[in-house]
Design an enzyme around this catalytic site. Structure first.
Site, short mmCIF file in Angstrom:
data_model
loop_
_atom_site.label_atom_id
_atom_site.label_comp_id
_atom_site.label_asym_id
_atom_site.label_seq_id
_atom_site.Cartn_x
_atom_site.Cartn_y
_atom_site.Cartn_z
N ASP A 104 -9.32 3.17 -2.38
CA ASP A 104 -10.02 3.83 -1.31
C ASP A 104 -11.52 4.07 -1.61
O ASP A 104 -11.72 5.15 -1.84
CB ASP A 104 -9.69 4.69 -0.42
CG ASP A 104 -8.19 4.30 0.38
OD1 ASP A 104 -8.13 3.26 0.48
OD2 ASP A 104 -7.62 5.24 0.91
N ASP B 126 0.87 -1.10 -0.10
CA ASP B 126 0.06 -0.08 -0.16
C ASP B 126 0.83 0.97 0.05
O ASP B 126 1.99 1.16 0.26
CB ASP B 126 -0.86 -0.06 1.19
CG ASP B 126 -2.01 0.91 1.19
OD1 ASP B 126 -2.28 1.46 0.03
OD2 ASP B 126 -2.67 1.00 2.15
N GLU C 287 2.48 4.75 -4.39
CA GLU C 287 2.65 5.73 -5.43
C GLU C 287 3.62 6.33 -5.71
O GLU C 287 3.90 6.38 -7.26
CB GLU C 287 1.45 6.71 -5.08
CG GLU C 287 0.00 5.99 -5.44
CD GLU C 287 -0.44 5.16 -4.27
OE1 GLU C 287 -1.34 4.25 -4.28
OE2 GLU C 287 0.12 5.34 -3.08
#
Length: 803
Positions: free
Chosen positions: A479, A395, A398
């Site tokens: 999300d 997670d 990015e």
């Protein structure tokens, strides 16, 4: 960096491209075009699979550099012929013909798709060009994007971004996959923009698409079809295909941000078993760690992780833990100590270590552009799973970072200036050219670390990625929100990810942000079990989202559909094998089989493989919906009737019902009723039964051990099943195509269920031996068979009606 809203040249001054000379490289593998000062401007090459590459030279090709550093397979090019024409040049290779004029326009003709490229423009470091695309042509792919299935009419950016919540207008998102799939009528074609810089596709021009990059080369792979499956196969061969994941990856999975103690984790697992709910995986979100330090457990709340993992194993449940890339800046913390000592972290140009805040506070970030760093990271992951953990959840990759001080906002691309990566050869690369690749390189590091440490297949789940992320990880859509809008949005998002080469994909079932109502959760879990990746997840401070939290009615619905997911595991597993072999998505849009104008715009229905048509309920309070049936005969499982397409119908769908249709001639392998994939592993037949619907069809059942990488050495089996039906007879046959993997359990009887047969059955034989009529119940013929050798069942009947 300037935020763009259009790539059209009218608003800005930009220079045009022109050529004065063209020639073949010494090996004839590419045509090279130069400007007046003999500066190389363009290269054109063709792969051995017929993909055309148009490459506008512009500085470093960071994507190619890191591909080579990471050991990606090299592309095979074929020799070309080049001739001079009155207008410029002509390049030929067998049936492919490319004409190039002096102004820099390309006309590309192939037997299965044409491309017209022009208006090549430069402004500072950025490049752009125009592709002719008529208004009637649909635009798919582009990875993870909001909105309808057809992406025409909007401007799209590829820049991996941590964003929550995402809505109908949000762009970009977590994934950056610059692949466009274009289709009209029966002709599809694809374009892969192979550049890791921030890139754009401008689809606001009615008759054209504009492609642009902020920096680096304009490297376009033009992929002919004409079939949609051929385009996806060629693109996925270029960027890589998914390996087989462990079977538990196809099971139902449960998560929450966060399960706070090991006692809570064990209790959740026991509740699933108490309520007879199948479950294969529980996830640990960030709060299991000691101060959010990765590769640690909180010493109080998770004081005995080995005991917790052992308890879960006994219940048939695997543990997957989150691992973020941010390494806490703590000189007494082993991961930071090692990374700092061996120069494994991203730094500034002056060599100072880059630090930014995420969950642990100030963090350093591994420089995955360096092979030594990837190896180091892989070793930490391998030691971590050696505790008995079965998979890694990446997670915040990015990468997401929030700035150096507590009151800073999330970093903007402009604030990343000065951050550099260094390859193993010492080459410095600016972060803005590596940013989009960060999650891909992290996933590769994790995958290779796990693969080298064990013969077990790695399981990795990643929020972010670039083209090729499917080589290492499953993907979820980040999300999302507990809303009916996001329930509907997840279908086109996941369909386009599948069309972009990422087969193992799904949303957070129930929605991550906010609270699901009982009705919304019921509808979501009905739909969610038909996505390739099926995980329920919810955010901190939300109500409980476990299936029993919504009352007995929802619990009963959840149990029924999760159990159905498990019955279909042999079917899902074979779809995973197909994705591994040819890149085909497991979840497919209607236009995969029906390229008509109408089908290309349907994004509230989808196929699972070839045989299941799923039409979820997507509106609150709805108990019926409109369904578009594709051509052919379809079996309505609720009303037990055959429907003939193409046509549009209205179907009833109470809260217990998900509209579901099965194709005529389908052969569906079914697993036994189990609570975990671990329970059939060594004790149950696989499959337990085969459901054959009358018609004409074929299904190649794939079987292996489900756990190890032995399949890569040929240890697997394929059994080809086929059904053929006439007016008064039906035959089902099976033939071993490959039997290198063979299990004793396949000596156990498998139930062959044929039907419903609309007519009177007069005679049934199995391998020429008569089968007694007692095997016929309610128009379904049930026959125990063994799959130790080839075989055949013949049925003679007389029709009572047309079908």
């Amino acid at each position: 960096m300037k935020a763009l809203t259009t790539l059209h040249p009218s608003q800005e001054q930009a220079s045009f491209v022109g050529f004065v000379s063209g020639y073949l490289s010494p090996d004839s593998l590419c045509a090279i075009f130069e400007s007046e000062n003999s500066q190389e401007l363009f290269r054109i090459a063709i792969t051995d699979s017929g993909i055309i590459r148009v490459y506008w030279v512009n500085g470093d090709d960071v994507y190619a550099i890191l591909q080579q550093e990471a050991g990606y397979p090299r592309t095979s090019w074929v020799p070309l012929q080049l001739s001079v024409t009155a207008f410029g040049w002509e390049i030929t290779r067998e049936e492919i013909r490319i004409t190039v004029n002096h102004q820099g326009s390309f006309q590309i003709h192939t037997p299965s798709g044409n491309f017209e490229l022009d208006s090549f423009l430069r402004q500072h470091h950025s490049l752009r060009c125009r592709l002719s695309s008529p208004a009637s042509e649909s635009l798919f792919g582009l990875g993870e994007k909001v909105g309808p299935l057809n992406k025409k009419g909007r401007f799209w950016t590829q820049w991996t971004t941590d964003v929550a919540p995402h809505e109908d207008e949000t762009d970009p998102l977590y994934q950056a996959i610059p692949f466009a799939l274009l289709g009209q009528s029966s002709e599809f074609r694809g374009i892969f923009l192979a550049n890791s810089a921030r890139s754009y596709v401008d689809a606001t021009d009615t008759e054209n698409l504009w492609f642009g990059v902020d920096d680096g080369p304009l490297s376009l792979y033009l992929i002919p079809g004409p079939q949609i499956s051929q385009v996806v196969a060629r693109y996925s061969a270029l960027t890589g295909r998914m390996p087989l994941m462990p079977t538990f990856a196809l099971g139902f999975q449960q998560s929450r941000y966060s399960y706070m103690t090991q006692n809570e984790v064990v209790e959740i697992a026991k509740q699933f078993r108490h309520w007879h709910l199948p479950l294969d995986v529980i996830y640990l979100d960030i709060d299991y760690m000691d101060g959010y330090r990765i590769f640690t457990f909180d010493p109080v709340r998770f004081s005995d992780p080995k005991d917790m993992i052992s308890t879960l194993d006994k219940l048939g449940i695997s543990l997957v833990t989150i691992v973020d890339p941010g390494v806490k800046y703590d000189e007494n913390y082993a991961v930071y100590q090692e990374g700092h000592a061996h120069d494994h972290f991203i730094s500034y140009l002056n060599g100072q270590e880059f630090l930014s805040r995420v969950w642990p506070g100030l963090c350093a970030f591994p420089d995955f552009a360096k092979s030594q760093t990837r190896q180091w990271w892989g070793q930490w992951n391998a030691r971590w799973v050696a505790l008995g953990i079965k998979g890694i959840w990446n997670d915040m990759n990015e990468p997401a970072w929030w700035g150096y001080t507590e009151n800073e906002r999330a970093c903007h691309p402009d604030e990343e200036v000065g951050i550099v990566h260094r390859t193993s050869s010492g080459k410095e690369l600016p972060h803005y050219l590596v940013h989009n690749l960060y999650a891909l390189l992290e996933a590769q590091a994790t995958f290779e670390g796990l693969r080298h440490a064990s013969s077990l297949r790695p399981f990795i789940l990643s929020r972010s990625g670039f083209s090729g992320i499917q080589r290492y990880a499953a993907v979820w859509t980040g999300d999302n929100t507990s809303s009916w809008e996001h329930l509907a949005l997840s279908i086109p998002m996941c369909l386009n990810l599948g069309l972009s080469g990422v087969p193992m994909v799904g949303p957070d079932i129930g929605g991550f942000l906010d609270n699901a109502s009982p009705e919304l959760f019921a509808r979501w879990i009905q739909m969610g079990v038909f996505f390739p990746f099926a995980r329920a997840h919810t955010a901190i401070n939300t109500v409980r989202h476990e299936p029993w939290a919504f009352g007995e009615d929802v619990l009963r619905i959840a149990r029924r559909y999760i159990q159905y997911r498990y019955r279909l595991l042999p079917y899902w597993y074979t779809l995973m094998y197909q994705a591994h072999i040819d890149g085909a998505p497991m979840m497919r849009p209607l236009c995969w089989y029906d390229p008509s104008d109408k089908a290309r715009n349907i994004d509230d229905q989808f196929f699972v493989g070839e045989d299941f048509l799923v039409a979820p309920i997507l509106r609150e309070g709805a108990t019926r919906r409109h369904v578009v049936l594709p051509p052919g005969l379809w079996y309505d499982i609720w009303n037990r009737q055959w429907l003939e397409g193409p046509k549009e119908i209205e179907v009833e769908a109470s809260l217990e019902q998900l509209p579901l249709f099965i194709r005529q001639g389908a052969i569906i392998p079914l697993a036994p009723r189990i609570l975990s994939t671990q329970y059939w592993r060594d004790t149950s037949p696989w499959p337990a039964s085969l459901w054959v619907l009358p018609g004409h069809g074929r299904f190649d059942l794939y079987v292996d051990d489900g756990r190890t990488t032995a399949y890569q050495d040929g240890s697997f089996s394929l059994i080809q099943f086929s059904v053929h039906t006439t007016e008064d007879s039906l035959s089902v046959s099976w033939q071993w195509i490959r039997r290198e993997f063979y299990r004793d359990i396949m000596n156990q009887p498998v139930i062959l269920r044929i039907g419903p047969i609309s007519g009177t059955i007069h005679h049934v034989s199995l391998n020429n031996n008569v089968v007694p009529s007692s095997r016929i119940h309610h128009a379904i013929l049930s026959i125990p068979i063994t799959l130790t050798s080839d075989g055949k069942v013949d049925v003679i009947f007389s029709r009572s009606n047309h079908h």
